[in-house]
Design a protein around this motif. Structure first.
Motif, PDB file in Angstrom:
ATOM      1  N   ARG A   9       0.875  -1.226  -0.033  1.00 37.22           N
ATOM      2  CA  ARG A   9      -0.026   0.128  -0.069  1.00 37.22           C
ATOM      3  C   ARG A   9       0.888   1.157  -0.135  1.00 37.22           C
ATOM      4  O   ARG A   9       0.466   2.494  -0.495  1.00 37.22           O
ATOM      5  CB  ARG A   9      -0.808  -0.084   1.029  1.00 37.22           C
ATOM      6  N   TYR A  35      -3.267   2.628 -13.721  1.00 38.55           N
ATOM      7  CA  TYR A  35      -3.445   4.014 -13.766  1.00 38.55           C
ATOM      8  C   TYR A  35      -2.327   4.529 -12.754  1.00 38.55           C
ATOM      9  O   TYR A  35      -2.087   4.104 -11.643  1.00 38.55           O
ATOM     10  CB  TYR A  35      -4.664   4.431 -13.308  1.00 38.55           C
ATOM     11  N   GLN A  37      -2.127   8.264 -10.773  1.00 35.30           N
ATOM     12  CA  GLN A  37      -2.809   9.476 -10.175  1.00 35.30           C
ATOM     13  C   GLN A  37      -1.712  10.445  -9.597  1.00 35.30           C
ATOM     14  O   GLN A  37      -1.257  10.138  -8.659  1.00 35.30           O
ATOM     15  CB  GLN A  37      -3.933   9.171  -9.315  1.00 35.30           C
ATOM     16  N   LEU A  43      -5.908  10.792 -13.741  1.00 40.26           N
ATOM     17  CA  LEU A  43      -5.596   9.514 -13.882  1.00 40.26           C
ATOM     18  C   LEU A  43      -5.005   9.338 -15.313  1.00 40.26           C
ATOM     19  O   LEU A  43      -5.657   9.598 -16.087  1.00 40.26           O
ATOM     20  CB  LEU A  43      -7.053   8.592 -13.642  1.00 40.26           C
ATOM     21  N   LEU A  45      -3.480   6.484 -17.873  1.00 39.24           N
ATOM     22  CA  LEU A  45      -3.424   4.928 -18.083  1.00 39.24           C
ATOM     23  C   LEU A  45      -1.848   4.472 -18.430  1.00 39.24           C
ATOM     24  O   LEU A  45      -1.083   5.078 -19.426  1.00 39.24           O
ATOM     25  CB  LEU A  45      -4.100   4.433 -19.367  1.00 39.24           C
ATOM     26  N   PHE A  90      -2.833   3.114  -9.065  1.00 39.19           N
ATOM     27  CA  PHE A  90      -4.212   2.312  -8.792  1.00 39.19           C
ATOM     28  C   PHE A  90      -4.233   1.206 -10.070  1.00 39.19           C
ATOM     29  O   PHE A  90      -4.087   1.534 -11.325  1.00 39.19           O
ATOM     30  CB  PHE A  90      -5.356   3.462  -9.148  1.00 39.19           C
ATOM     31  N   LEU A 103     -15.096   0.159 -14.780  1.00 40.60           N
ATOM     32  CA  LEU A 103     -13.711   0.129 -14.049  1.00 40.60           C
ATOM     33  C   LEU A 103     -14.024  -0.019 -12.538  1.00 40.60           C
ATOM     34  O   LEU A 103     -14.623   0.625 -11.913  1.00 40.60           O
ATOM     35  CB  LEU A 103     -12.948   1.141 -14.425  1.00 40.60           C
ATOM     36  N   PHE A 105     -11.786   0.112  -9.183  1.00 39.15           N
ATOM     37  CA  PHE A 105     -10.481   0.312  -8.598  1.00 39.15           C
ATOM     38  C   PHE A 105     -10.179  -0.310  -7.265  1.00 39.15           C
ATOM     39  O   PHE A 105     -11.019  -0.350  -6.402  1.00 39.15           O
ATOM     40  CB  PHE A 105     -10.384   1.816  -8.461  1.00 39.15           C
ATOM     41  N   GLY A 106      -8.707  -0.669  -7.109  1.00 41.30           N
ATOM     42  CA  GLY A 106      -8.283  -0.964  -5.957  1.00 41.30           C
ATOM     43  C   GLY A 106      -8.068   0.303  -5.136  1.00 41.30           C
ATOM     44  O   GLY A 106      -8.326   1.457  -5.636  1.00 41.30           O
ATOM     45  N   ASN A 107      -7.377   0.446  -3.876  1.00 40.36           N
ATOM     46  CA  ASN A 107      -7.381   1.630  -3.054  1.00 40.36           C
ATOM     47  C   ASN A 107      -6.024   1.966  -3.214  1.00 40.36           C
ATOM     48  O   ASN A 107      -5.820   2.995  -2.348  1.00 40.36           O
ATOM     49  CB  ASN A 107      -7.615   1.162  -1.712  1.00 40.36           C
TER      50      ASN A 107
END
Lengths: 114, 109
Positions: A9, A35, A37, A43, A45, A90, A103, A105-107
């Motif tokens: 993380r 992605y 950020q 964001l 790609l 992400f 989409l 998304f994870g955290n």
């Protein structure tokens, strides 16, 4: 969040070292994406995968590589990290193409390159 | 480079107000226009999406208005609440999504 786990993380690394970020999904989604950020850039790609061992470049792929040997795992590698790669990364998944499927998304993974 | 231009960068409204976020795109081949909502420390999540064959779509308090000739679309949040405080991203695309730079919305109580 479609059972998406990103690891680690948080990571701090030094310039020039290799770094691998992992994305693991439990939903059997076909498509996976990485992605980044950044403030003022939204964001962007990096790479995406449309199946096992099938990957393609996104708009900011320079300096990054990816691999997908299993449906559930998508790895992002920075071969030699640079300070410009400090960002929040992400992973996202979708069941189909992005114009038909949302989409998920994870955290995120916060990467700092010193 | 295909772009999606989003404005404003930040927005402050009072509870009950109607914030409006605007986006403009360049590529007429784009056929999918979603909005994503992101809370601090979390990944974005799909809020609402529209295709160019309709001019408006409503889901609860969220409405997308779409102007194909002007290549613009906007998000309206009716009766905004403090819980709507988040960053909002528009996006556009067909084979891949291009995201706007985001709008940070703050709804004061």
């Amino acid at each position: 969040d479609a059972g998406i786990t990103q690891s680690p993380r948080h990571k701090v690394t030094e310039t020039g070292t290799p770094v691998t970020l992992r994305c693991h999904q439990t939903e059997n989604h076909r498509y996976m994406y990485w992605y980044r950020q950044d403030p003022g850039h939204g964001l962007r790609l990096i790479h995406y995968s449309y199946g096992v061992k099938d990957t393609d470049k996104g708009e900011v792929s320079d300096g990054y590589s990816v691999s997908r040997s299993k449906t559930e795992d998508f790895l992002l590698t920075l071969e030699s990290a640079t300070s410009s790669q400090t960002s929040v990364y992400f992973c996202a998944t979708s069941t189909g193409a992005v114009d038909n499927s949302p989409l998920h998304f994870g955290n995120g993974t916060r990467l700092t390159v010193t | 480079q295909q772009q999606v231009k989003q404005s404003p960068q930040s927005l402050i409204v009072q509870k009950g107000g109607i914030p409006i976020i605007n986006c403009a795109y360049e590529n007429t081949a784009f056929d999918y226009f979603p909005w994503y909502q992101q809370f601090p420390g979390k990944g974005p999540a799909l809020l609402i999406a529209i295709r160019p064959d309709v001019s408006e779509k409503k889901e609860g308090r969220f409405t997308i208005s779409f102007n194909k000739s002007a290549k613009q679309f906007s998000l309206h949040i009716m009766d905004s609440q403090p819980g709507d405080s988040a960053t909002y991203f528009c996006a556009a695309g067909y084979s891949a999504l291009i995201f706007g730079k985001g709008t940070t919305l703050s709804v004061s109580s």
